[in-house]
Design a protein around this motif. Structure first.
Motif, mmCIF file in Angstrom:
data_model
loop_
_atom_site.group_PDB
_atom_site.id
_atom_site.type_symbol
_atom_site.label_atom_id
_atom_site.label_comp_id
_atom_site.label_asym_id
_atom_site.label_seq_id
_atom_site.Cartn_x
_atom_site.Cartn_y
_atom_site.Cartn_z
ATOM 1 N N LEU A 108 -26.457 -7.388 38.745
ATOM 2 C CA LEU A 108 -25.499 -7.063 39.766
ATOM 3 C C LEU A 108 -26.147 -6.081 40.968
ATOM 4 C CD1 LEU A 108 -22.164 -6.487 38.250
ATOM 5 C CD2 LEU A 108 -22.823 -8.473 39.913
ATOM 6 N N ASN A 109 -27.159 -5.273 40.673
ATOM 7 C CA ASN A 109 -27.553 -4.291 41.516
ATOM 8 C C ASN A 109 -28.839 -5.010 42.043
ATOM 9 O OD1 ASN A 109 -28.513 -1.844 42.861
ATOM 10 N ND2 ASN A 109 -28.016 -0.661 41.053
ATOM 11 N N ARG A 110 -29.551 -5.816 41.669
ATOM 12 C CA ARG A 110 -30.348 -6.673 42.445
ATOM 13 C C ARG A 110 -29.757 -7.541 43.277
ATOM 14 N NH1 ARG A 110 -35.240 -8.076 40.051
ATOM 15 N NH2 ARG A 110 -34.115 -7.916 38.022
ATOM 16 N N MET A 111 -28.599 -8.151 43.151
ATOM 17 C CA MET A 111 -27.812 -8.950 43.996
ATOM 18 C C MET A 111 -27.413 -7.976 45.086
ATOM 19 S SD MET A 111 -25.704 -11.153 41.636
ATOM 20 C CE MET A 111 -24.426 -11.884 42.771
ATOM 21 N N ALA A 112 -26.872 -6.963 45.052
ATOM 22 C CA ALA A 112 -26.510 -6.148 45.936
ATOM 23 C C ALA A 112 -27.784 -5.438 46.734
ATOM 24 C CB ALA A 112 -25.871 -4.613 45.350
ATOM 25 N N SER A 113 -28.817 -5.287 46.400
ATOM 26 C CA SER A 113 -30.052 -4.809 47.183
ATOM 27 C C SER A 113 -30.491 -5.961 47.744
ATOM 28 C CB SER A 113 -31.078 -4.493 46.132
ATOM 29 O OG SER A 113 -32.156 -4.161 46.843
ATOM 30 N N HIS A 114 -30.289 -7.241 47.331
ATOM 31 C CA HIS A 114 -31.127 -8.271 48.241
ATOM 32 C C HIS A 114 -30.011 -8.639 49.297
ATOM 33 C CE1 HIS A 114 -34.465 -9.114 45.997
ATOM 34 N NE2 HIS A 114 -33.955 -9.954 45.058
ATOM 35 N N LEU A 115 -28.830 -8.470 49.033
ATOM 36 C CA LEU A 115 -27.820 -8.827 50.256
ATOM 37 C C LEU A 115 -28.250 -7.607 50.989
ATOM 38 C CD1 LEU A 115 -24.682 -9.432 48.308
ATOM 39 C CD2 LEU A 115 -25.734 -10.865 49.830
ATOM 40 N N LEU A 116 -28.140 -6.529 50.852
ATOM 41 C CA LEU A 116 -28.697 -5.299 51.814
ATOM 42 C C LEU A 116 -29.759 -5.720 52.700
ATOM 43 C CD1 LEU A 116 -28.421 -1.762 51.532
ATOM 44 C CD2 LEU A 116 -30.340 -2.331 52.395
ATOM 45 N N CYS A 117 -30.805 -5.988 52.085
ATOM 46 C CA CYS A 117 -32.159 -6.498 52.693
ATOM 47 C C CYS A 117 -32.021 -7.440 53.617
ATOM 48 C CB CYS A 117 -33.282 -6.832 51.710
ATOM 49 S SG CYS A 117 -34.850 -7.158 52.357
ATOM 50 N N VAL A 118 -31.472 -8.762 53.231
ATOM 51 C CA VAL A 118 -31.316 -9.850 54.167
ATOM 52 C C VAL A 118 -30.320 -9.350 55.337
ATOM 53 C CG1 VAL A 118 -30.218 -12.083 54.335
ATOM 54 C CG2 VAL A 118 -31.482 -11.639 52.250
ATOM 55 N N GLY A 119 -29.442 -8.531 55.100
ATOM 56 C CA GLY A 119 -28.671 -8.017 56.245
ATOM 57 C C GLY A 119 -29.548 -7.043 57.240
ATOM 58 N N VAL A 120 -30.198 -6.484 56.733
ATOM 59 C CA VAL A 120 -30.963 -5.335 57.370
ATOM 60 C C VAL A 120 -32.070 -6.080 58.309
ATOM 61 C CG1 VAL A 120 -32.376 -3.427 57.307
ATOM 62 C CG2 VAL A 120 -30.041 -3.458 56.254
ATOM 63 N N THR A 121 -32.585 -7.085 57.461
ATOM 64 C CA THR A 121 -33.796 -7.836 58.188
ATOM 65 C C THR A 121 -33.319 -8.432 59.400
ATOM 66 O OG1 THR A 121 -34.685 -8.189 55.888
ATOM 67 C CG2 THR A 121 -35.615 -9.484 57.580
ATOM 68 N N ALA A 122 -32.089 -9.168 59.229
ATOM 69 C CA ALA A 122 -31.544 -9.903 60.325
ATOM 70 C C ALA A 122 -30.964 -8.972 61.420
ATOM 71 C CB ALA A 122 -30.094 -10.743 59.728
ATOM 72 N N LEU A 123 -30.632 -7.803 60.867
ATOM 73 C CA LEU A 123 -30.197 -6.905 62.053
ATOM 74 C C LEU A 123 -31.297 -6.217 62.903
ATOM 75 C CD1 LEU A 123 -27.742 -4.942 63.089
ATOM 76 C CD2 LEU A 123 -28.504 -3.230 61.328
ATOM 77 N N ASP A 124 -32.394 -6.023 61.988
ATOM 78 C CA ASP A 124 -33.656 -5.398 62.796
ATOM 79 C C ASP A 124 -34.168 -6.748 63.768
ATOM 80 O OD1 ASP A 124 -35.675 -3.645 60.319
ATOM 81 O OD2 ASP A 124 -33.831 -3.267 61.733
ATOM 82 N N LEU A 125 -34.172 -7.875 63.703
ATOM 83 C CA LEU A 125 -34.341 -8.780 64.563
ATOM 84 C C LEU A 125 -33.607 -9.374 65.587
ATOM 85 C CD1 LEU A 125 -36.436 -11.292 62.055
ATOM 86 C CD2 LEU A 125 -37.246 -9.408 63.429
ATOM 87 N N GLY A 126 -32.264 -8.580 65.470
ATOM 88 C CA GLY A 126 -31.349 -8.769 66.384
ATOM 89 C C GLY A 126 -29.918 -9.599 66.141
#
Lengths: 369, 176, 156
Positions: A108-126
């Motif tokens: 579950l923690n791995r899923m939470a981390s990947h969700l955060l990573c995908v979200g923040v990657t998209a945020l960085d690119l606008g």
């Protein structure tokens, strides 16, 4: 070409510790020619809190909250790696129910981390929308954690000898409800991003990590599996009870940022599979072996590793038989990834650097400790 | 159209009430308008170093939304009026924090979030590189305890900053 | 290859003194001489039956009698792991760099230099890494180091 009749000079620009796209306080000194990067010099140490020196004066039970602060996005896995190292130096029998609970919480923690990573990657690119979508699902996972151990980010749940306490009865139906809807939500994220022409233009063929560079720099985890190296500690060097679960380890061969993003999306789906299987086969029993408060392992040294969301997380533990560890060395995979960034980004533009930094999922406390 | 007569013993500041063709227009102290406007739209500087930064991001995301209180994040200190120090400050990072604080335009406020920013947190003992509390280098207005504090705590802290702003007079900033 | 086979294969193929630490962990634990370090790393990187090409970790240790540098390598193709270390005496604190084999060793060695004070031969870039730029209090991770403003956790 512009270089033929324009005389250009190299410019040194500081991408300082306070920057919205360097995930944390990393300082990069860029040597630029216009917009093209010639050389990057990372300056780190802005978050060096001396965790390795602090834990030399703590008992093993007091070290676990320190490990939470070492890698706070996947705090359950950080606790797990330390508990695994301490257990390898002693002969504790971990109960079955504790092993299954550890796997459930870890995945579950791995899923939470990947969700955060995908979200923040998209945020960085606008792109602001995927950030809000993924954080909504992440809040559901954090609700499950809060139900179990009372904390949202730094759990202090996986202790030496088992887990801290048992899950409440309302955990299982809520977890099943979450797992039933996560596949549809991941499809939603893919519908926004995967075939998006802007996303493709910014991520495809950007930040190539060829195979030789993976070996040179020790790149592990989803970043290595996106380059075709099928290296997963859960398969290469199984720990705990991962050999009882049926899950696929996705491998892509594109070596670029787009494949790293696809890796994380697929890993969310595979983790959901593992949690579903673990919930079905959860046995009854105690959740913690009998471990005294001043736990003393045998004298010796061990290097234990787990597959965390970013790659291999290793704990090198040296014990001299006393209740406090003699030396703890924490190996985080972001250390090796940041070491590889100057080589990956040679000749690319600053906007590509932002995309690469985000896709390698670098977090600073793993580097600075 | 007229000036309401000031009754003795009541308001010291005159309240003007002008009657227009469509309705009434009430003006009040300029101070009250400016402070309420400022308290309801605090733009905060995105400054997160450690674990509390993740909770800061979660507070700004879907479930606990900062935007409904008028707070959005700015990447540069020149455009922000609230600095949320989220995370541990080390000796190497301290000059950077001071420089960012100096670059913010007045009126500016600081919120120390989490145990590490208040007093060193879990790194108070035995660490050789952690600044034990950010109020050693910059003045702090509101402290939000927790490790990390829940998003509801952080929202409460931001509303407390708003209350503090509403009690201030705008002339205080000009005197400094 | 099992742990025993791996140990005996390395011992017969590599000409240099190797000591084995006996324990019940899954991989062999070896002690190498500091002068054979570069040659040993080249051997395990190139050998076709080992292919230990991933350098996972390098740690510096200050046991109270000497320094040690511990290396952890891993092989992707053959699923092997190896844990080896070199012993460095206090009075001659230096070891060779292996950054021409693994560029990531650059940062590991820099950190060991900065926190322990062990010199690295052949490293071009030994500068401040994790500590503040005006650090003047010595090498913090040594066991006999006293900090100027370090507050110790009181015993209960």
């Amino acid at each position: 070409m512009a270089e033929d009749y324009l005389k250009t000079e190299e410019m040194v620009v500081n991408m300082g510790p306070n920057h919205p796209s360097t995930h944390g306080v990393a300082r990069l000194i860029l040597h630029l020619d216009g917009e093209v990067i010639h050389e990057i010099e990372p300056v780190i140490g802005y978050l060096h809190r001396a965790i390795e020196k602090v834990v030399e004066n703590r008992t093993y039970a007091q070290c676990i909250p320190m490990m939470d602060r070492f890698e706070y996005v996947t705090a359950m896995m950080a606790d797990w790696s330390f508990a695994l190292a301490a257990e390898r130096l002693s002969d504790i029998e971990i109960p079955e129910r504790a092993e299954y609970l550890r796997v459930i919480m870890g995945e579950l923690n791995r899923m939470a981390s990947h969700l955060l990573c995908v979200g923040v990657t998209a945020l960085d690119l606008g792109a602001l929308t995927p950030f809000l979508y993924t954080f909504r699902e992440r809040e559901d996972i954090l609700d499950l954690f809060e139900m179990t151990c009372g904390q949202r980010l730094t759990y202090n749940y996986i202790w030496v000898g088992g887990v801290a306490k048992d899950i409440p009865p309302e955990f299982t139906p809520k977890c099943r409800e979450f797992l039933d809807k996560i596949d549809a939500k991941v499809d939603d994220y893919e519908r926004v991003l995967t075939k998006n022409p802007i996303w493709l233009a910014r991520n495809k063929d950007v930040g190539m990590i060829p195979e030789k560079m993976v070996y040179d720099y020790g790149v592990t985890g989803p970043s290595a599996r996106a380059s075709g190296i099928n290296f997963d500690v859960r398969r290469n060097d199984p720990y705990s009870i991962y050999d009882r679960f049926d899950f696929k380890v996705p491998v892509y061969h594109g070596c670029d940022c787009y494949d790293r993003y696809m890796m994380r999306i697929q890993e969310i789906r595979q983790s959901a599979r593992i949690v579903r299987q673990a919930l079905e086969n959860l046995p009854e029993g105690p959740v913690r072996a009998k471990v005294s408060r001043t736990f003393k392992p045998k004298e010796g040294e061990v290097y234990s590793r787990i597959e965390s969301a970013r790659g291999e997380m290793g704990v090198h533990l040296i014990s001299d038989g006393s209740p406090k560890p003699f030396r703890v060395r924490l190996r985080g995979s972001s250390y090796s990834h940041l070491c590889a960034i100057p080589e990956i980004c040679r000749g690319l533009k600053i906007a590509d650097l932002v995309a690469i930094f985000a896709s390698l999922d670098i977090i600073l406390p793993e580097i600075d400790r | 159209m007229g000036l309401d007569e000031q009754k003795p013993g009541e308001e010291k500041v005159p309240i003007y009430n002008e009657k227009l063709a469509d309705g009434n227009l009430i003006l009040t102290q300029a101070n009250k308008i400016l402070t309420v406007a400022q308290a309801r739209s605090l733009w905060y500087l995105l400054f997160g170093t450690a674990c509390c930064a993740i909770e800061l991001m979660a507070t700004g995301a879907s479930r606990y939304d900062f935007d409904r209180l008028g707070m959005i994040f700015r990447a540069t200190p020149r455009q922000s009026d609230l600095m949320i120090i989220a995370g541990t400050i080390t000796y190497k990072m301290a000059p950077v924090v001071k420089r960012l604080y100096d670059q913010m335009a007045e009126p500016r406020y600081v919120l120390a979030m989490g145990g590490c920013a208040i007093g060193g947190g879990p790194f108070y003992y035995d660490s050789y590189a952690v600044l034990r509390g950010v109020d050693k280098i910059i003045p702090v207005d509101v402290y939000v305890p927790g490790c990390p504090p829940r998003p509801e705590s952080l929202l409460h802290g931001c509303l407390e900053v708003g209350k503090k702003i509403k009690q201030q007079k705008m002339t205080d900033w000009r005197k400094r | 290859m099992t742990k025993q086979e791996l140990t005996s294969y390395i011992q017969e193929k590599f000409s240099g003194e190797i000591q084995v630490i006996e324990n019940d962990q899954k991989e062999p634990y070896l002690i190498i001489q500091p002068k054979d370090l570069h040659r040993f790393c080249r051997f395990i990187y190139d050998d076709t039956r080992l292919l230990l090409t991933f350098l996972m970790n390098m740690s510096g240790v200050d046991t109270k009698e000497r320094f040690e540098v511990v290396y952890n390598v891993c092989s992707y193709r053959y699923k092997l792991r190896l844990y080896f270390k070199i012993l460095i005496p206090y009075d001659k604190a230096e070891f060779d760099t292996i950054r021409d084999i693994w560029p990531v060793a650059d940062w590991f060695e820099r950190e060991i230099w900065e926190l322990f004070g062990v010199n690295v031969n052949g490293h071009p870039n030994l500068k401040r890494f994790l500590l503040p730029d005006d650090w003047d209090q010595g090498y913090p991770m040594r066991k006999d180091w006293q900090g100027r403003d370090v507050i110790t956790l009181p015993e209960r």
